[in-house]
Design a protein around this motif. Structure first.
Motif, PDB file in Angstrom:
ATOM      1  N   LYS A 153       5.923  -0.201  14.043  1.00 27.88           N
ATOM      2  CA  LYS A 153       6.827  -0.926  13.155  1.00 27.88           C
ATOM      3  C   LYS A 153       6.488  -0.628  11.688  1.00 27.88           C
ATOM      4  O   LYS A 153       7.380  -0.428  10.851  1.00 27.88           O
ATOM      5  CB  LYS A 153       6.733  -2.424  13.417  1.00 27.88           C
TER       6      LYS A 153
ATOM      7  N   ASP B 205      17.976   1.466   8.654  1.00 23.89           N
ATOM      8  CA  ASP B 205      18.809   1.943   9.757  1.00 23.89           C
ATOM      9  C   ASP B 205      18.831   3.472   9.779  1.00 23.89           C
ATOM     10  O   ASP B 205      18.654   4.134   8.758  1.00 23.89           O
ATOM     11  CB  ASP B 205      20.237   1.424   9.599  1.00 23.89           C
TER      12      ASP B 205
ATOM     13  N   ALA C   3       8.885   1.242   8.881  1.00 17.21           N
ATOM     14  CA  ALA C   3       9.223   0.619   7.607  1.00 17.21           C
ATOM     15  C   ALA C   3       8.972   1.552   6.422  1.00 17.21           C
ATOM     16  O   ALA C   3       9.541   1.357   5.347  1.00 17.21           O
ATOM     17  CB  ALA C   3       8.420  -0.668   7.430  1.00 17.21           C
TER      18      ALA C   3
ATOM     19  N   LYS D 294       7.562  -4.418   6.157  1.00 15.64           N
ATOM     20  CA  LYS D 294       8.816  -4.304   5.413  1.00 15.64           C
ATOM     21  C   LYS D 294       9.990  -4.035   6.359  1.00 15.64           C
ATOM     22  O   LYS D 294       9.800  -3.620   7.495  1.00 15.64           O
ATOM     23  CB  LYS D 294       8.710  -3.166   4.405  1.00 15.64           C
ATOM     24  N   LYS D 295      11.195  -4.269   5.855  1.00 17.50           N
ATOM     25  CA  LYS D 295      12.395  -4.023   6.654  1.00 17.50           C
ATOM     26  C   LYS D 295      12.490  -2.546   7.009  1.00 17.50           C
ATOM     27  O   LYS D 295      12.233  -1.673   6.190  1.00 17.50           O
ATOM     28  CB  LYS D 295      13.646  -4.445   5.874  1.00 17.50           C
TER      29      LYS D 295
END
Length: 579
Positions: A61, A401, A65, A397-398
């Motif tokens: 993850k 996409d 990010a 962090k996000k």
């Protein structure tokens, strides 16, 4: 019914090995994404870099990010499945089996006047709880304290997560290993001598287990027994659960036990120890049977440790041995002849699918070894009473996409096998809870990631990546990017008890590493996570240590670095300190 539940659970799930990968170039503090293939690329051999901190379960993850694309390797996805399966097992043990076991042990002690039977159930009761609720002689308390201080019963694996799980580990180890003597060779009995009970003790146990007023109590005992039959497999010696078929005309005789054991082909492991009856029983495993066969053929009383290390090298255990006209089947070949639907075997078969072509690839051999080590750590019921304190992970962090998470080529069958193994653990946990619906803790949540793994198998079959932001990502992205358990584990697979009384432990261990992968037909490369397999004697892994290493000690060794001195299948850089 989902596909991964239908029919017999054929493929298995394995143990760890986390490989995830990133295709990026860092320039002037910014992340620039290279041109990446839209379809599944061919992944070349990795360049192993440095270890990943053992507590980092969000590595994938975090890398996503940063704008990195990821390769979801077989080893990473195995660790994903195994971690959730292990958390499900812990949930059942901690919320249901701990209290259920304490209740049954207390009642067994209260309902018998036989001093040997009271000791047999009283010692594990005192190991499990400091407040047994029944009076026990000082001798029983003394023996419980001796077990607590015995390195052989030091908690390992997930049983170091909390003090109560450490106590549960020691109680269960006692109930697995304590033996009523049928024809035990006392000089070969490896446990404390007061754990070997005279055959007459069996008559007192039979009296308890055949008393109609104890019917509900026996049903609860069977719940505990059957849970580990579903997770680990069958016992390798007769157990108290077998008493209904062993007892004839209200009594138990040695000849009937010996005849039944011969018919069942027991024991398969350590037959030189002789025959006994155990309360819950040490469970059979394929890899330990192969190791035992090798021991009987090659390891003698005076075989030095250096020679034992050569004989027990994992790659030889995987391949098998030939001695003149005789041969010893290796682990990989023996898997195909195994039948049954236990979690262990289902996972093992999945590992064999993920490790295909291991004879020509060090990466696949390392995957095989690492995954089997992780599976053994989960199912062998060994741990330590130390409390594991986890540090809070930094917020992630996000993830933008459009990033892609690839799978290893030709991994669809393996991923389907992982789905079946995950489903098998869910079924075992749900069945045990249904068997004791009125017990506190029988209604907790069990996590099922089988559908996610099935979805990954479909993507792999279609040569499509998992793309951030899509419906597939929304449904299954968390499974792909977060590990339920830490992947750094160690497990002992062979013991040598010296004449002096000292016990030497030969151990397998795995640790997570960063790696860079080149992609064939693409200018891109990937960074990723993989697990590296190690093997050796515990006092060589950590010089001066006594007893087997547990996960916490191995994590400390990992953080210290300099793992290049240990034996591994894949060559490591000389400086390997964890980040």
């Amino acid at each position: 019914m989902n596909g991964y539940r239908a029919g017999s659970l054929v493929s298995a799930v394995a143990i760890l090995c986390l490989w995830a990968t990133c295709l990026t170039v860092h320039s002037a503090g910014k992340v620039k994404q290279r041109a990446l293939p839209e379809r599944q690329p061919t992944v070349l051999e990795p360049a192993i870099q440095s270890p990943i901190g053992p507590a980092d379960t969000n590595w994938v993850k975090t890398e996503l990010a940063k704008g990195e694309a990821i390769l979801l390797t077989n080893s990473y996805l195995f660790e994903t499945m195994k971690g959730v399966a292990q958390q499900n097992q812990i949930a059942v043990e901690q919320t249901l089996l701990v209290s259920l076991l304490a209740q049954t042990l207390k009642e067994f002690v209260a309902r018998t006047d036989d001093p040997q039977v009271r000791r047999l159930f009283g010692v594990p009761l005192l190991l499990l709880t400091e407040s047994p609720g029944v009076e026990l002689p000082e001798e029983v308390a003394k023996q419980a304290e001796q077990i607590k201080g015995n390195a052989m019963f030091r908690p390992r694996g997930h049983y170091t997560d909390s003090p109560i799980m450490g106590r549960y580990f020691q109680a269960m180890q006692y109930l697995a290993k304590a033996t009523i003597d049928v024809s035990v060779q006392k000089q070969a009995f490896p446990f404390p001598e007061d754990m070997l009970f005279p055959f007459e003790t069996a008559q007192g146990v039979v009296k308890l287990f055949t008393d109609p007023s104890n019917k509900k109590l026996i049903e609860l005992w069977t719940v505990v027994h059957d849970f580990y039959s579903g997770v680990n497999g069958r016992p390798d010696l007769p157990t108290f659960a077998d008493l209904p078929v062993l007892v004839k005309s209200g009594s138990l005789v040695k000849e009937d036990v010996e005849k039944w054991a011969r018919q069942q082909g027991l024991p398969k492991i350590n037959p030189e120890r002789g025959l006994g009856i155990q309360p819950l029983g040490e469970r059979y495993s394929l890899h330990e049977e192969v190791i035992d066969r090798v021991k009987q053929e090659f390891i003698k009383d005076d075989t030095p440790r250096e020679e034992i290390s050569k004989v027990l090298a994992f790659e030889k255990l995987l391949e098998g041995y030939r001695v003149g006209e005789r041969s010893i089947e290796g682990i990989d070949q023996a898997i195909s002849g195994q039948t049954g639907d236990t979690y262990y075997l289902t996972a093992l078969k999945a590992i064999s699918l993920g490790g295909r072509d291991w004879t020509t690839s060090a990466v696949r051999r390392n995957f095989y070894a690492g995954s089997l080590t992780s599976l053994a750590e989960q199912t062998v019921l060994m741990t330590k009473t130390a409390i594991l304190v986890r540090k809070s992970a930094a917020p992630v962090k996000k993830i933008p996409d459009g990033l892609k998470l690839y799978f290893e080529p030709d991994s669809s069958e393996y991923l389907q096998g992982l789905a079946e193994a995950a489903g098998r653990m869910v079924e075992v946990c749900e069945r045990i809870r249904l068997a004791a619906p009125e017990q506190e803790g029988s209604k907790g949540s069990i996590v099922d990631i089988g559908p996610a793994l099935e979805a990954f198998a479909k993507l792999s079959r279609e040569s499509r990546p998992l793309v951030v932001g899509t419906a597939e990502w929304q449904a299954h992205g968390a499974v792909a990017t977060e590990l339920a358990r830490k992947p750094a584990v160690t497990v002992d697979v062979f013991q040598v008890k010296e004449r002096s009384g000292k016990v030497n432990y030969y151990q397998w261990a795995v640790a997570p590493f960063e790696a860079t992968y080149a992609l064939e037909g693409s200018k891109g490369s990937c960074r990723g996570m993989t697990t590296i397999f190690f093997e050796g004697w515990s006092d060589e892994i950590i010089p001066g240590s006594e007893g087997p290493l547990n996960n916490l000690q191995w994590e400390g060794r990992l953080l210290e670095g300099d793992l290049g001195k240990l034996h591994s299948i894949i060559k490591l850089p000389r400086e390997t300190g964890a980040k």
